[in-house]
Design a protein around this motif. Sequence first.
Motif, mmCIF file in Angstrom:
data_model
loop_
_atom_site.group_PDB
_atom_site.id
_atom_site.type_symbol
_atom_site.label_atom_id
_atom_site.label_comp_id
_atom_site.label_asym_id
_atom_site.label_seq_id
_atom_site.Cartn_x
_atom_site.Cartn_y
_atom_site.Cartn_z
ATOM 1 N N LYS A 97 31.040 117.142 50.399
ATOM 2 C CA LYS A 97 30.524 116.062 50.797
ATOM 3 C C LYS A 97 31.489 114.978 50.700
ATOM 4 C CE LYS A 97 27.191 112.576 51.913
ATOM 5 N NZ LYS A 97 25.997 112.974 52.981
ATOM 6 N N THR A 98 32.283 114.915 49.570
ATOM 7 C CA THR A 98 33.266 113.882 49.281
ATOM 8 C C THR A 98 34.503 114.229 49.929
ATOM 9 O OG1 THR A 98 33.451 114.654 47.101
ATOM 10 C CG2 THR A 98 32.141 112.759 47.356
ATOM 11 N N GLY A 99 34.615 115.186 50.578
ATOM 12 C CA GLY A 99 35.975 115.691 51.400
ATOM 13 C C GLY A 99 36.847 116.005 50.262
ATOM 14 N N ASN A 100 36.455 116.883 49.154
ATOM 15 C CA ASN A 100 37.374 117.428 48.274
ATOM 16 C C ASN A 100 37.292 118.903 48.685
ATOM 17 O OD1 ASN A 100 38.317 115.109 46.771
ATOM 18 N ND2 ASN A 100 36.133 114.958 46.453
ATOM 19 N N ALA A 101 38.273 119.690 48.539
ATOM 20 C CA ALA A 101 38.496 120.906 48.465
ATOM 21 C C ALA A 101 38.216 121.282 47.057
ATOM 22 C CB ALA A 101 39.741 121.692 48.890
ATOM 23 N N VAL A 102 37.797 122.737 46.509
ATOM 24 C CA VAL A 102 37.481 122.755 45.272
ATOM 25 C C VAL A 102 37.624 124.293 44.961
ATOM 26 C CG1 VAL A 102 35.128 123.424 45.815
ATOM 27 C CG2 VAL A 102 35.508 122.790 43.466
ATOM 28 N N VAL A 103 38.259 124.627 43.634
ATOM 29 C CA VAL A 103 38.364 125.893 43.164
ATOM 30 C C VAL A 103 37.721 126.061 41.739
ATOM 31 C CG1 VAL A 103 40.404 127.508 41.983
ATOM 32 C CG2 VAL A 103 40.851 125.882 43.826
ATOM 33 N N LEU A 104 36.696 126.983 42.009
ATOM 34 C CA LEU A 104 35.695 127.140 40.787
ATOM 35 C C LEU A 104 35.963 128.254 40.052
ATOM 36 C CD1 LEU A 104 32.590 127.045 43.219
ATOM 37 C CD2 LEU A 104 33.181 125.034 41.605
ATOM 38 N N ARG A 105 36.075 128.065 38.425
ATOM 39 C CA ARG A 105 36.110 129.090 37.829
ATOM 40 C C ARG A 105 35.088 129.260 36.793
ATOM 41 N NH1 ARG A 105 36.223 131.568 32.726
ATOM 42 N NH2 ARG A 105 38.053 133.001 32.558
ATOM 43 N N GLY A 106 34.051 130.124 37.148
ATOM 44 C CA GLY A 106 32.846 130.227 36.194
ATOM 45 C C GLY A 106 33.002 131.430 35.219
ATOM 46 N N GLY A 107 32.023 131.363 34.303
ATOM 47 C CA GLY A 107 32.356 132.237 33.361
ATOM 48 C C GLY A 107 32.007 133.632 33.716
ATOM 49 N N SER A 108 32.330 134.657 32.798
ATOM 50 C CA SER A 108 32.187 136.069 33.145
ATOM 51 C C SER A 108 30.919 136.567 33.142
ATOM 52 C CB SER A 108 33.046 136.878 32.043
ATOM 53 O OG SER A 108 32.316 136.509 30.718
ATOM 54 N N ALA A 109 29.773 135.791 32.591
ATOM 55 C CA ALA A 109 28.438 136.123 32.465
ATOM 56 C C ALA A 109 27.806 136.242 33.614
ATOM 57 C CB ALA A 109 27.672 135.315 31.307
ATOM 58 N N ALA A 110 28.126 135.107 34.670
ATOM 59 C CA ALA A 110 27.425 134.777 35.941
ATOM 60 C C ALA A 110 28.606 135.376 36.989
ATOM 61 C CB ALA A 110 27.282 133.598 36.002
ATOM 62 N N LEU A 111 29.659 136.396 36.633
ATOM 63 C CA LEU A 111 30.424 136.761 37.750
ATOM 64 C C LEU A 111 29.966 137.160 39.178
ATOM 65 C CD1 LEU A 111 33.189 136.902 38.838
ATOM 66 C CD2 LEU A 111 33.300 139.029 37.553
ATOM 67 N N SER A 112 28.700 138.110 38.812
ATOM 68 C CA SER A 112 28.255 138.848 40.090
ATOM 69 C C SER A 112 27.349 137.624 40.842
ATOM 70 C CB SER A 112 27.097 139.766 39.617
ATOM 71 O OG SER A 112 27.916 141.060 38.923
ATOM 72 N N SER A 113 26.566 136.772 39.992
ATOM 73 C CA SER A 113 25.874 135.677 41.024
ATOM 74 C C SER A 113 26.761 134.843 41.618
ATOM 75 C CB SER A 113 25.057 135.044 39.865
ATOM 76 O OG SER A 113 24.250 135.792 39.131
ATOM 77 N N ASN A 114 27.729 134.398 41.054
ATOM 78 C CA ASN A 114 28.919 133.496 41.516
ATOM 79 C C ASN A 114 29.539 133.975 42.806
ATOM 80 O OD1 ASN A 114 28.041 131.510 39.909
ATOM 81 N ND2 ASN A 114 29.867 131.812 38.373
ATOM 82 N N ARG A 115 29.818 135.357 42.637
ATOM 83 C CA ARG A 115 30.406 136.051 43.802
ATOM 84 C C ARG A 115 29.815 136.085 45.044
ATOM 85 N NH1 ARG A 115 31.614 140.672 41.761
ATOM 86 N NH2 ARG A 115 33.499 140.340 40.708
#
Length: 415
Positions: free
Chosen positions: A137-155
């Motif tokens: 919304k603010t015009g920013n690109a983003v690189v996310l690095r979540g925790g290993s515990a949520a890897l399947s959900s985040n993917r």
Amino acid sequence: MSEVIAKAKMAKEASFALGVLSTEQKNQALLQMADHLITRQAEIIEANAEDLERGRQTGLSVSLLDRLALNESRIEAMAEGLRQIVELPDPVGETLQTMTRPNGLRIRHLRVPIGLIGIIYEARPNVTVDAAGLCLKTGNAVVLRGGSAALSSNRKIIDILHDALDASAIPKDALQIVEDASRSSVDEMLKLNGIIDTIIPRGGASLIQNVVQNATVPVIETGAGICHTYLDAEAEPAMASDIAFNAKVQRPSVCNAMETLLVHESFAAAHLPDIAQRMKEANVELRGDKRACTLVPGMKEAAEQDWSTEYNDYVLNVKIVSSLDEALMHIRRYGTMHSECIVTENELHARRFLAEVDAAAVYHNASTRFTDGFEFGYGAEIGISTQKLHARGPMGLPALTSSKYLIEGSGQIRQ
């Protein structure tokens, strides 16, 4: 080329196109993202079940499993957060100041996107959606690095959001997730000066300190939440009990949950046993100072390190104090400048507490659980900043912008 560098470079390139899109184009993309989350929620829940099973096998606590869990209502809340972001004013392009200098130069000070934001976070997959929505919304690109515990959900969530972006003006490369769950991927992100413009950590104290101490990329620090509730001598008993109970029990795994209950000695003598019993019935383990242990038989005596521990669990410290001044001193020593509360009918005490406590959010007669971007009307939040730079407290859209000056002249040269 590593995954981190490759994805960061793709996101950086996409940020230039994203940064000049109209509000309407960005809002349309966010609405499509929300719709996709709802229509494909069964896929998300299936992926989340993999994470939950892996978490149980590796011994995650009940509270951390709760942070990790997704269901239909939580996915609906994620989608609603995106819809609320759409309804919020777009800060990009806002004029902060205009001036005309004596030499005729016309100067405008505008909000602009930061560029490429890196976000490092732990076990809550809803952060993936919140961060994507706020950044885009603010015009920013983003690189996310979540925790290993949520890897399947985040993917799975990112796959679904990418599909939504395919039919929008936002390039899907502007949204990236690092799937490498090793410590090295975090370390690499922290050093990507010239590609990542700022890093925002969300998680426990150890993660945040690692980022703050080792990053060469600028960091917006979000802090651990050692939050206190002080029950003053003139607190209304039923209100005090309800606020304390909510602050600890409603969702103990989050950063705005209470970790220490401070109780004035006169209030404690009359009411602490009842409050303690209510906590015990909710399976809260109580750890107190000597005076609290005397009033509440069976309470475990707190160790020194307990006062500076963020439990994120059904554990609560209890300390009896003789005055407001003693409560303030305890908060100054052990607080993390996150969220602090006083419960009192004494307006003078309330005003002192609100003025003297140095925290991002300071409450009078309300639970610390409200320190949240959704509750503050931001739709979602990127984190709770406990620093004192441009962003503090729940970080909504304006916190994710920078600024620049546009100067128009008619041939002026400096003498």
